[in-house]
Design a protein around this motif. Structure first.
Motif, PDB file in Angstrom:
ATOM      1  N   UNK A  76      -5.592  28.670  10.134  1.00 62.90           N
ATOM      2  CA  UNK A  76      -6.468  29.812  10.413  1.00 62.90           C
ATOM      3  C   UNK A  76      -5.761  31.118  10.092  1.00 62.90           C
ATOM      4  N   UNK A  77      -4.481  31.202  10.434  1.00 57.73           N
ATOM      5  CA  UNK A  77      -3.706  32.398  10.131  1.00 57.73           C
ATOM      6  C   UNK A  77      -3.604  32.626   8.622  1.00 57.73           C
ATOM      7  N   UNK A  78      -3.423  31.566   7.885  1.00 55.10           N
ATOM      8  CA  UNK A  78      -3.326  31.692   6.430  1.00 55.10           C
ATOM      9  C   UNK A  78      -4.590  32.316   5.855  1.00 55.10           C
ATOM     10  N   UNK A  79      -5.714  31.919   6.367  1.00 55.44           N
ATOM     11  CA  UNK A  79      -6.983  32.476   5.894  1.00 55.44           C
ATOM     12  C   UNK A  79      -7.156  33.908   6.370  1.00 55.44           C
ATOM     13  N   UNK A  80      -6.732  34.187   7.602  1.00 52.01           N
ATOM     14  CA  UNK A  80      -6.894  35.530   8.165  1.00 52.01           C
ATOM     15  C   UNK A  80      -6.034  36.552   7.439  1.00 52.01           C
ATOM     16  N   UNK A  81      -4.837  36.161   7.006  1.00 52.03           N
ATOM     17  CA  UNK A  81      -3.900  37.110   6.401  1.00 52.03           C
ATOM     18  C   UNK A  81      -4.402  37.694   5.093  1.00 52.03           C
ATOM     19  N   UNK A  82      -5.319  37.041   4.423  1.00 49.43           N
ATOM     20  CA  UNK A  82      -5.841  37.534   3.152  1.00 49.43           C
ATOM     21  C   UNK A  82      -7.264  38.072   3.282  1.00 49.43           C
ATOM     22  N   UNK A  83      -7.683  38.332   4.506  1.00 48.86           N
ATOM     23  CA  UNK A  83      -9.019  38.869   4.742  1.00 48.86           C
ATOM     24  C   UNK A  83      -8.991  40.398   4.767  1.00 48.86           C
ATOM     25  N   UNK A  84     -10.141  41.050   4.509  1.00 47.11           N
ATOM     26  CA  UNK A  84     -10.189  42.521   4.512  1.00 47.11           C
ATOM     27  C   UNK A  84      -9.745  43.154   5.827  1.00 47.11           C
ATOM     28  N   UNK A  85      -9.921  42.459   6.958  1.00 47.64           N
ATOM     29  CA  UNK A  85      -9.510  43.038   8.233  1.00 47.64           C
ATOM     30  C   UNK A  85      -8.013  43.325   8.248  1.00 47.64           C
ATOM     31  N   UNK A  86      -7.237  42.578   7.474  1.00 47.81           N
ATOM     32  CA  UNK A  86      -5.796  42.808   7.361  1.00 47.81           C
ATOM     33  C   UNK A  86      -5.487  43.677   6.149  1.00 47.81           C
ATOM     34  N   UNK A  87      -6.042  43.325   5.003  1.00 46.27           N
ATOM     35  CA  UNK A  87      -5.678  43.999   3.757  1.00 46.27           C
ATOM     36  C   UNK A  87      -6.177  45.430   3.693  1.00 46.27           C
ATOM     37  N   UNK A  88      -7.281  45.746   4.355  1.00 47.24           N
ATOM     38  CA  UNK A  88      -7.752  47.135   4.380  1.00 47.24           C
ATOM     39  C   UNK A  88      -6.716  48.039   5.045  1.00 47.24           C
ATOM     40  N   UNK A  89      -6.158  47.583   6.138  1.00 48.39           N
ATOM     41  CA  UNK A  89      -5.158  48.382   6.843  1.00 48.39           C
ATOM     42  C   UNK A  89      -3.856  48.450   6.048  1.00 48.39           C
ATOM     43  N   UNK A  90      -3.500  47.372   5.382  1.00 43.82           N
ATOM     44  CA  UNK A  90      -2.306  47.385   4.529  1.00 43.82           C
ATOM     45  C   UNK A  90      -2.464  48.403   3.409  1.00 43.82           C
ATOM     46  N   UNK A  91      -3.630  48.437   2.772  1.00 43.91           N
ATOM     47  CA  UNK A  91      -3.877  49.401   1.689  1.00 43.91           C
ATOM     48  C   UNK A  91      -3.794  50.824   2.205  1.00 43.91           C
ATOM     49  N   UNK A  92      -4.277  51.103   3.408  1.00 46.34           N
ATOM     50  CA  UNK A  92      -4.205  52.454   3.972  1.00 46.34           C
ATOM     51  C   UNK A  92      -2.761  52.867   4.236  1.00 46.34           C
ATOM     52  N   UNK A  93      -1.957  51.952   4.724  1.00 48.59           N
ATOM     53  CA  UNK A  93      -0.563  52.290   5.014  1.00 48.59           C
ATOM     54  C   UNK A  93       0.258  52.501   3.734  1.00 48.59           C
ATOM     55  N   UNK A  94      -0.139  51.846   2.652  1.00 49.95           N
ATOM     56  CA  UNK A  94       0.604  51.971   1.395  1.00 49.95           C
ATOM     57  C   UNK A  94       0.038  53.040   0.463  1.00 49.95           C
ATOM     58  N   UNK A  95      -1.016  53.697   0.864  1.00 45.06           N
ATOM     59  CA  UNK A  95      -1.711  54.625  -0.025  1.00 45.06           C
ATOM     60  C   UNK A  95      -0.830  55.768  -0.480  1.00 45.06           C
ATOM     61  N   UNK A  96       0.035  56.274   0.386  1.00 40.90           N
ATOM     62  CA  UNK A  96       0.882  57.406   0.011  1.00 40.90           C
ATOM     63  C   UNK A  96       1.901  57.025  -1.063  1.00 40.90           C
ATOM     64  N   UNK A  97       2.453  55.828  -0.981  1.00 38.69           N
ATOM     65  CA  UNK A  97       3.460  55.390  -1.952  1.00 38.69           C
ATOM     66  C   UNK A  97       2.848  54.760  -3.190  1.00 38.69           C
ATOM     67  N   UNK A  98       1.739  54.054  -3.005  1.00 37.88           N
ATOM     68  CA  UNK A  98       1.106  53.347  -4.131  1.00 37.88           C
ATOM     69  C   UNK A  98      -0.394  53.651  -4.114  1.00 37.88           C
ATOM     70  N   UNK A  99      -0.797  54.753  -4.749  1.00 37.09           N
ATOM     71  CA  UNK A  99      -2.216  55.160  -4.698  1.00 37.09           C
ATOM     72  C   UNK A  99      -3.171  54.152  -5.334  1.00 37.09           C
TER      73      UNK A  99
END
Length: 233
Positions: A76-99
């Motif tokens: 279940x974790x494997x599936x959750x880690x690649x879902x938008x609920x996780x990746x959306x927040x990852x993209x926001x945190x990396x936006x300053x370094x990697x637009x």
């Protein structure tokens, strides 16, 4: 005409065309090397390892049951880690370094793997930049560790990071040696096919027995003679 080729004839063909076979293999090997080395963009990968466990339980039977439950929930974790609920927040945190990084692009860059009967699973990130791969892998692991408890409940299990992703300067793809070897083999194969097709389509009669099968009379044979050129005196 008999289209079969004897082993002796194959060996004669090899000796006659070995230069062609070698050149064809070398040319395609060089082309494959150039493409894999200078045309295809290298990919770098970084991996973060996470551990799934529960709080200590004094009951040995219950602890074993909790461990098995954690192993099952990793899927279940494997599936959750690649879902938008996780990746959306990852993209926001990396936006300053990697637009250019978005949650959509992260789905192609992030992968999750786990070993059988293990409470450890890995989050890997692959991109054209080794530093970017490391930052994506570590940020995804951090976001997942915090978000998993919120999504699935703190009573289910605890996620901790075992090892952080490192900056790997050696690309994982393309495999230049494998590409070069494949080009070498393909070049040799193409040359062999060409020689065999040319031989099979040659209608020249080389055997007197074949003429006898067709009930044709042999009028004679012409031998090869070598002459030296010289001026007549």
């Amino acid at each position: 005409m008999d289209t079969t080729i004897s082993y002796q004839r194959l060996w004669e063909l090899f000796k006659k065309n070995y230069i062609l076979l070698f050149l064809s293999a070398i040319i395609l090997a060089a082309a494959a090397f150039a493409v894999s080395k200078f045309v295809i963009h290298p990919k770098y990968q970084s991996t973060t390892a996470l551990l799934v466990n529960r709080s200590q339980n004094n009951n040995a039977g219950a602890a074993l049951g909790d461990q098995q439950a954690d192993i099952q929930i990793i899927y279940t974790y494997r599936d959750l880690a690649t879902r938008p609920v996780i990746l959306d927040q990852v993209a926001r945190q990396l936006r300053d370094r990697y637009p250019d990084v978005t949650s959509t692009s992260l789905t192609k860059m992030v992968s999750v793997t786990s070993a059988q009967n293990s409470q450890i699973f890995s989050i890997s990130a692959r991109s054209n930049n080794p530093t970017e791969s490391r930052d994506i892998a570590n940020t995804t692991a951090d976001v997942f560790r915090n978000k998993a408890v919120q999504v699935m409940g703190s009573s289910i299990s605890k996620v901790s990071i075992v090892s952080k992703g490192l900056r790997e300067n050696r690309p994982v793809s393309p495999n230049v040696r494998l590409f070069t070897l494949a080009g070498f083999l393909l070049g040799g194969f193409i040359a062999v096919v060409y020689v065999l097709i040319k031989e099979m389509s040659d209608n020249t009669f080389r055997d007197l027995d074949f003429l006898e099968q067709l009930k044709l009379n042999s009028l004679g044979t012409v031998n090869y003679a070598s002459f030296r050129k010289g001026r007549a005196k």
